[in-house]
Design an enzyme around this catalytic site. Structure first.
Site, PDB file in Angstrom:
ATOM      1  N   GLY A  98       2.913 -11.871  37.924  1.00 36.78           N
ATOM      2  CA  GLY A  98       2.258 -12.824  37.038  1.00 36.78           C
ATOM      3  C   GLY A  98       1.389 -13.708  37.919  1.00 36.78           C
ATOM      4  CB  ALA A  99      -2.198 -14.578  37.716  1.00 38.42           C
ATOM      5  NE  ARG A 101       0.174  -6.984  42.060  1.00 38.30           N
ATOM      6  CZ  ARG A 101       0.468  -7.126  40.768  1.00 38.30           C
ATOM      7  NH1 ARG A 101       1.238  -8.123  40.368  1.00 38.30           N
ATOM      8  NH2 ARG A 101      -0.018  -6.295  39.873  1.00 38.30           N
ATOM      9  CD  GLN A 142       4.001  -5.307  33.876  1.00 42.97           C
ATOM     10  OE1 GLN A 142       3.849  -4.385  33.081  1.00 42.97           O
ATOM     11  NE2 GLN A 142       3.360  -5.335  35.038  1.00 42.97           N
ATOM     12  CG  ASP A 161      -3.660 -10.869  36.486  1.00 46.14           C
ATOM     13  OD1 ASP A 161      -3.437 -10.546  35.306  1.00 46.14           O
ATOM     14  OD2 ASP A 161      -2.770 -11.000  37.339  1.00 46.14           O
TER      15      ASP A 161
HETATM   16  O1  MRU Z   1       0.915  -6.792  37.353  1.00 44.52           O
HETATM   17  P1  MRU Z   1       1.419  -8.089  36.803  1.00 44.52           P
HETATM   18  O2  MRU Z   1       2.682  -7.932  36.036  1.00 44.52           O
HETATM   19  O3  MRU Z   1       1.491  -9.180  37.836  1.00 44.52           O
HETATM   20  O4  MRU Z   1       0.284  -8.498  35.781  1.00 44.52           O
HETATM   21  C1  MRU Z   1       0.429  -9.693  35.087  1.00 44.52           C
HETATM   22  C2  MRU Z   1      -0.558  -9.883  34.035  1.00 44.52           C
HETATM   23  O5  MRU Z   1      -1.502  -9.149  33.853  1.00 44.52           O
HETATM   24  C3  MRU Z   1      -0.383 -11.110  33.248  1.00 44.52           C
HETATM   25  O6  MRU Z   1      -0.798 -10.939  31.943  1.00 44.52           O
HETATM   26  C4  MRU Z   1      -1.231 -12.190  33.946  1.00 44.52           C
HETATM   27  O7  MRU Z   1      -0.920 -12.281  35.298  1.00 44.52           O
HETATM   28  C5  MRU Z   1      -1.057 -13.487  33.366  1.00 44.52           C
HETATM   29  S1  MRU Z   1       0.491 -14.175  33.844  1.00 44.52           S
HETATM   30  C6  MRU Z   1       0.500 -15.698  33.175  1.00 44.52           C
END
Ligand code: MRU
Length: 358
Positions: free
Chosen positions: A56-57, A98, A205, A246
């Site tokens: 999650g970002a 990432r 997720q 993100d």
């Molecule tokens: O690969 P992830 O699970 O880190 O991707 C997360 C997402 O795409 C979420 O929707 C995004 O980070 C927003 S989290 C508040």
């Protein structure tokens, strides 16, 4: 503490000053096991971010800030320049885990700026400044998520159906989350929403985390496969789509979990408002548009074997596994930040967020 508060106050990332250790909830084990694990070395930290133990970002930004503080404590060099070089190399290493979520490089940049500003201080003062910065990044995100939740709540009404993709709840951020923020805050205030959670292939997720958080918080949540979004929209069960982000480019193009752009296209077809929710730390004004957002590609085994007892395709079958896609700004009804709701044209409304220094 109510069950809803247990969800919104989850300690997904915690630095314990007494024992000088960083802990996270390993999100890859959810929903079957809520296990807290320590992150001790740079390699463990890189691996935790890369393999989505912490994800999650906003959450990876917060985690990276504490990681750099923890690593700074281990640097033996007393000399300010040598210390800085070592910390910068830890920063580049973690940043390479990432590529898409800009919060990671943003938080690392904030920590390194702090280190540079205090490079001439005695070691304890420098470490104290880094600790304060990491804590501030975390506390700031709690504040931002709360404001985003308030703004987002103004976009929906009691009884609405809301569709969300991936997970942008407390585990991915802090406190209420971003896309799940209005839902959790509204629930706390006695409102009722019907939430459709896309399972979000290939890493699930939505199934593993969003339906887990909402179910535990007492929200009426229905889990659907990604290819069912169209039918629930067509049935008239969805009044708004809320998704996280993100990286938001200066023109409003938004990278979010793979599949998000398809949801936006469907929402446009059915005349449903599509909102992106995220803190300004996810807005990258240096990135002109979606074509300039780096898109992470992940291991093909995530598609073929990861969640199955037996492989679901022959070993030699090729796979394409981009972790994110870009939703064109023209498909986005509004971008909800802690400073307010941006509307098109985004090149102006996003720039105004930063011009006004609100
Ligand atoms: O690969 P992830 O699970 O880190 O991707 C997360 C997402 O795409 C979420 O929707 C995004 O980070 C927003 S989290 C508040």
């Amino acid at each position: 503490m109510s069950t809803l508060q247990a969800v919104t106050h989850v300690e997904n990332i915690r630095y314990d000053q007494q024992v000088q250790a960083l802990y996270i909830i390993d999100q890859t084990l959810l929903p079957n096991e809520e296990k807290v694990i320590p992150l001790r070395t740079a390699e463990e930290m890189y691996d935790a971010i890369r393999t989505l133990k912490v994800r999650g970002a906003p959450a990876i930004g917060i985690c990276a800030a504490y990681c750099l503080y923890a690593l700074a404590r281990t640097i033996p060099e007393e000399n300010g320049g040598a210390f800085l070089r070592r910390l910068e190399s830890y920063g580049s290493y973690l940043n390479s885990s990432r590529p898409t979520a800009v919060n990671l490089s943003w938080a690392i940049g904030e920590m390194l700026r702090t280190a540079r500003a205090h490079a001439g201080d005695p070691r304890e003062a420098l470490l104290e400044a880094l600790w304060e910065k990491a804590k501030a990044i975390h506390e700031d995100d709690i504040e931002k998520c709360t404001r985003i939740s308030e703004y987002g709540l103004s976009l929906v009404k009691d009884g609405d159906g809301i569709l969300t993709h991936c997970n942008a709840g407390p585990l991915a951020t802090s406190r209420y989350g971003t896309a799940l923020g209005p839902i959790l805050l509204g629930t706390e205030r006695g409102l009722h929403f019907h939430v459709f959670a896309d399972e979000t292939r290939p890493l699930l997720q939505g199934a593993r985390l969003t339906s887990y958080e909402l179910q535990r918080a007492g929200v009426d949540v229905t889990l659907i496969c990604d290819n069912m979004a169209s039918i629930v929209m067509k049935n008239g069960w969805v009044q708004a789509c809320f998704v996280g982000c993100d990286r938001v480019a200066a023109n409003g193009d938004t990278a979010n979990k793979i599949g998000t752009s398809g949801v936006a296209i469907l929402a446009r077809h059915y005349g449903i408002p599509f909102y992106v929710l995220g803190p300004t730390s996810t807005v990258d004004m240096a990135c002109p548009d979606g074509d300039h957002i780096p898109i992470e590609e992940r291991d093909r085994e995530e598609i073929k074997t990861m969640w199955y007892e037996k492989p679901m395709a022959l070993p030699e079958v090729k796979c394409y596994n981009p972790a994110f896609d870009v939703t064109d700004h023209e498909l986005i009804t509004g971008i909800v930040t802690e400073k307010g709701i941006c509307r098109p044209p985004y090149s102006q409304s996003l720039a105004a967020l930063f011009d006004n220094k609100q």
